[in-house]
Design a protein around this motif. Structure first.
Motif, short mmCIF file in Angstrom:
data_model
loop_
_atom_site.label_atom_id
_atom_site.label_comp_id
_atom_site.label_asym_id
_atom_site.label_seq_id
_atom_site.Cartn_x
_atom_site.Cartn_y
_atom_site.Cartn_z
N ASP A 1 13.43 4.23 14.32
CA ASP A 1 14.21 4.76 15.49
C ASP A 1 13.86 4.75 16.94
O ASP A 1 14.51 5.37 18.22
CB ASP A 1 14.50 6.26 15.30
N CYS B 1 14.83 1.26 0.07
CA CYS B 1 14.98 2.77 0.65
C CYS B 1 15.99 3.44 -0.02
O CYS B 1 16.00 4.68 -0.73
CB CYS B 1 14.93 3.07 2.09
N TYR C 1 9.11 2.67 8.08
CA TYR C 1 10.38 3.26 8.02
C TYR C 1 10.66 4.39 9.28
O TYR C 1 11.58 4.11 9.80
CB TYR C 1 10.86 3.85 6.63
N HIS C 2 9.70 4.91 9.44
CA HIS C 2 9.88 6.17 10.01
C HIS C 2 9.73 5.89 11.68
O HIS C 2 9.87 6.49 12.40
CB HIS C 2 8.79 7.42 9.73
N GLY D 1 0.51 -1.00 0.00
CA GLY D 1 0.09 0.07 0.12
C GLY D 1 0.89 1.31 -0.12
O GLY D 1 1.90 1.05 0.16
N ARG E 1 3.77 13.57 11.29
CA ARG E 1 4.77 14.64 10.83
C ARG E 1 5.72 14.19 9.88
O ARG E 1 6.19 14.73 8.90
CB ARG E 1 5.22 15.41 12.06
N LEU E 2 6.14 13.24 10.54
CA LEU E 2 7.37 12.73 9.61
C LEU E 2 7.10 12.34 8.51
O LEU E 2 7.83 12.35 7.34
CB LEU E 2 8.12 11.30 10.53
N ILE E 3 5.93 11.52 8.42
CA ILE E 3 5.54 11.26 6.64
C ILE E 3 5.29 11.98 6.09
O ILE E 3 5.55 12.43 4.82
CB ILE E 3 4.35 10.18 6.86
N GLY E 4 4.38 13.04 6.46
CA GLY E 4 3.81 14.11 5.84
C GLY E 4 2.76 13.73 4.79
O GLY E 4 2.75 12.66 3.99
N PRO F 1 4.70 0.89 4.18
CA PRO F 1 6.27 1.13 4.02
C PRO F 1 6.91 2.40 4.70
O PRO F 1 7.85 2.27 5.28
CB PRO F 1 6.35 1.18 2.61
N LEU F 2 6.28 3.61 4.43
CA LEU F 2 6.78 4.85 5.17
C LEU F 2 6.67 4.81 6.41
O LEU F 2 7.51 5.20 7.37
CB LEU F 2 6.05 5.86 4.36
#
Lengths: 118, 118
Positions: free
Chosen positions: A31, A95, A27-28, A19, A41-44, A23-24
């Motif tokens: 950490d 990535c 990834y975010h 989708g 916020r990180l993804i936007g 994945p995004l």
DNA sequence: GGCAGTACATACCAAAAGGTAAGTGTGGGA
DNA sequence: TCCCACACTTACCTTTTGGTATGTACTGCC
């Protein structure tokens, strides 16, 4: 995929992380514990509704863990399970590939949409 | 993705290979020129229409090359471009991850759908 | 003429994914 | 009381992706 003769596990991976957004998200979150609003916020560019939905799925599939801190205002964070960490590791090459080829792909996208118009 | 502060190229990769079928197509074409009907057979469960559409996109994005042998009946094959090969390399970890975790994920899917019903 | 094989294209529709706007619940502070 | 922050949820709609059925083009064969 049932009739495939070669061993390809992409159907499995895609079932979990397929989708536009998953994945995004994965990834975010790598950490460490990340709050809902921070993930967003990180993804936007993702709506709260869709983010909530995607996080719910990822929790259900055991790759993300949700922790409610029982505060008001609410404080909830999401982190990768050990299982989820293995998946994110498998995502990293993709990535990096994207980063390496960003300029080239941007050009391709422009050309592709020009061809559609022309 | 525009507001992301960490370098994540997944938006780029997903732009090329995102969706239900493209990853699988790319995987199955990696062994060399593959005819339309053979791609379809290898993947299984995809309609001719959707396959044609997806192949067209992948050719447009420069990851696949289409070669028409100008015969009747038509003989057309698809192979990875050098660029496409780099992408498939980045896909392999995900493929292997899926193979390693197939049983686990199958169980998860069953549980997830049970929870939705219950 | 009809039939075959192959790689598509077209027409129309179904299903899935994503989106906008508004609402909910909770405790705390002014 | 009202307003706030946060993490969602709900209602309704749009967009995208995938699907089914049928058609097209081409040459060769019976």
């Amino acid at each position: 995929m049932e009739q495939s003769e070669t061993p390809c596990g992409l159907d499995v991976s895609l079932e979990i992380m397929g989708g536009k957004w998953k994945p995004l998200i994965l990834y975010h979150v790598q950490d460490g514990p990340t709050r809902f609003s921070e993930v967003r916020r990180l993804i936007g560019g993702i709506s709260e509704k869709v983010l909530a939905q995607q996080l719910r799925d990822l929790v259900a599939m055991g790759v993300l863990e949700r922790r409610d801190h029982h505060r008001v205002p609410p404080v909830v964070d999401y982190s990768l399970t050990p299982f989820g960490k293995t998946l994110v590791e498998a995502l990293i090459p993709l990535c990096e590939w994207g980063n390496r080829n960003r300029a080239h792909v941007t050009k391709l996208s422009r050309n592709a949409s020009r061809m559609k118009i022309g």
